[in-house]
Enzyme design. Structure first.
Site: not given
Length: 442
Positions: A22, A24, A17, A19, A138
């Protein structure tokens, strides 16, 4: 960075992942011989004091609110290039957004069990966070993660599974935007994901636990309809035509524009969801994602009345009636229209006992018990559920007890306690009675 070993321990195997701040990675902890998720702050953001501190605070809050419903944290460190990283549980089955997309692509149904699985995880995670005065801010389908449960044999037929498989756990993750209310100044940055953020969060006004209740309600709306609520809180509730009116009413309440009109706690929200989805004969189908624009959630066809009645209900009703008669026919009215929005009427019925009653149409339920409790000593509260098909207790500690004829409460400290009974009839109509009593020392 694939193949890199961080701090001589974590080997980065794949990107799972990315973003804005950051990345992952799927990593292998060579010391414990276990697969983990390793979240690394981007190098350019590592130079920003504010972003860096927010990243580290995410790790601290994950550790603080340790819960089986929240992604677990195992380590916090820094790479050789001074990038902070967090080592967490690996969500090896992806996220809820991808799972639901696959579900829809295979024309599979969303059923009450799916909503309950998601609602249970949300309520459990929020209860843990809110107990520490942390608001997530969120909650989205991409922040609900699926992890395999190694101790459970996998379901061989993938097409027969629900949204969450029997060999999986659903976890709330990404506390990067979470806020500690104990440190809050009364205002907040206008952050969050459109459709899942309540009005007060979008304008940067003060927030509290009810901010997450709004997002949790929006998640269930999205799960069934494929759409999120509009900015004014309206949503495509016509898509709930095959579901009971009770779940429409519950989600509409959770999506109220005014925080005071929403459920006060995640436990209360979950109890209403469970009560609304109780009718066994409900078999809704998954609506197509392409629906008309959002409309206000008001009246919809309800499911057929339930045909079964629990035998023990008669005993509960008899017990309640005996208590009423023993206390005398004319009790002194103590309160009406509680500020929690339940509309409960509370009255003394004699011998130091009180009763709270609430009605919705011809469905009336009540809770009865002692007016004063002693710290450390158990007291029992009984229910008269009338024609309700199912009911759920919510104790002062948030403990949920479905379909029990009574609830034992042992106060741990002095103060006012609220005992809540949420009941639903076979048509999906829901009513909530709240009895407030006081606990004190001998």
């Amino acid at each position: 960075m694939i193949g890199t070993v961080i701090r001589g321990r974590y080997r980065l195997d794949a990107v799972v992942g990315t973003g804005a701040f950051a990345t992952v990675y799927r990593a292998h902890d060579e010391r414990l011989e276990a697969d983990v998720a390793l979240k690394v702050l981007a190098e350019n953001h590592s130079l920003s004091t504010d972003v860096r501190e927010r990243f580290i605070n995410e790790a601290r809050r994950l550790r603080q609110v340790a819960s089986p419903h929240v992604v677990g944290i195992h380590d916090l460190g820094e790479t050789d290039r001074y990038q902070p990283f967090i080592v967490m549980d690996l969500a090896d089955r992806g996220d809820l957004a991808r799972r639901v997309a696959d579900h829809r692509a295979n024309s599979r149904q969303v059923v009450p069990e799916d909503l309950l699985a998601v609602a249970s995880t949300l309520a459990g995670a929020l209860a843990a966070m809110h107990a520490h005065r942390v608001v997530h801010r969120d909650l989205t389908p991409r922040n609900l993660l699926l992890a395999s449960t190694p101790s459970v044999s996998p379901t061989p037929d993938r097409t027969s599974r629900g949204i969450v498989g029997s060999d999986e756990r659903l976890l709330v993750g990404d506390l990067g935007l979470s806020k500690d209310l104990a440190l809050a100044s009364g205002i907040t940055a206008a952050v969050g994901t459109p459709g899942f953020s309540p009005p007060e969060q979008r304008i940067g006004a003060g927030i509290d636990e009810r901010t997450d209740v709004y997002a949790a309600s929006a998640l269930l709306v999205w799960l069934v309809t494929g759409q999120v609520p509009a900015d004014d809180g309206t949503w495509p509730s016509a898509a709930f035509g095959g579901w009971p009116q009770g779940i429409v009413s519950t989600l509409s309440r959770g999506l109220s524009r005014a925080p005071g009109d929403r459920h006060a706690t995640a436990a209360e929200w979950e109890a209403e969801v469970r009560a609304a989805l109780a009718p066994a004969e409900l078999s809704p189908t998954l609506p197509a994602p392409a629906l008309p624009g959002p409309v206000a959630g008001t009246e919809h066809p309800s499911s057929s009345p339930g045909q079964r009645r629990r035998a023990r209900r008669g005993l509960v009703v008899v017990v309640a009636l005996i208590a009423v008669l023993a206390g005398g026919a004319g009790g002194r009215l103590l309160a009406t229209d509680d500020d929690d929005g339940s509309g409960s009427r509370t009255e003394e019925i004699g011998s130091g006992r009180v009763r709270a009653e609430a009605s919705e149409g011809d469905l009336t339920v009540s809770v009865e018990g002692p007016e004063t409790l002693t710290v450390g000593e158990p007291s029992s509260f009984t229910a008269d559920v009338g024609d309700a098909e199912s009911w759920v207790w919510v104790g002062p500690d948030g403990r949920i007890s479905p379909d029990a004829p009574s609830l034992d409460v042992t106060p741990g400290s002095e103060g006012q306690l609220a005992i809540t009974l949420v009941a639903s009839d076979g048509t999906g109509r829901t009513v909530r009675a709240v009895l407030r009593v006081r606990a004190g020392d001998r």
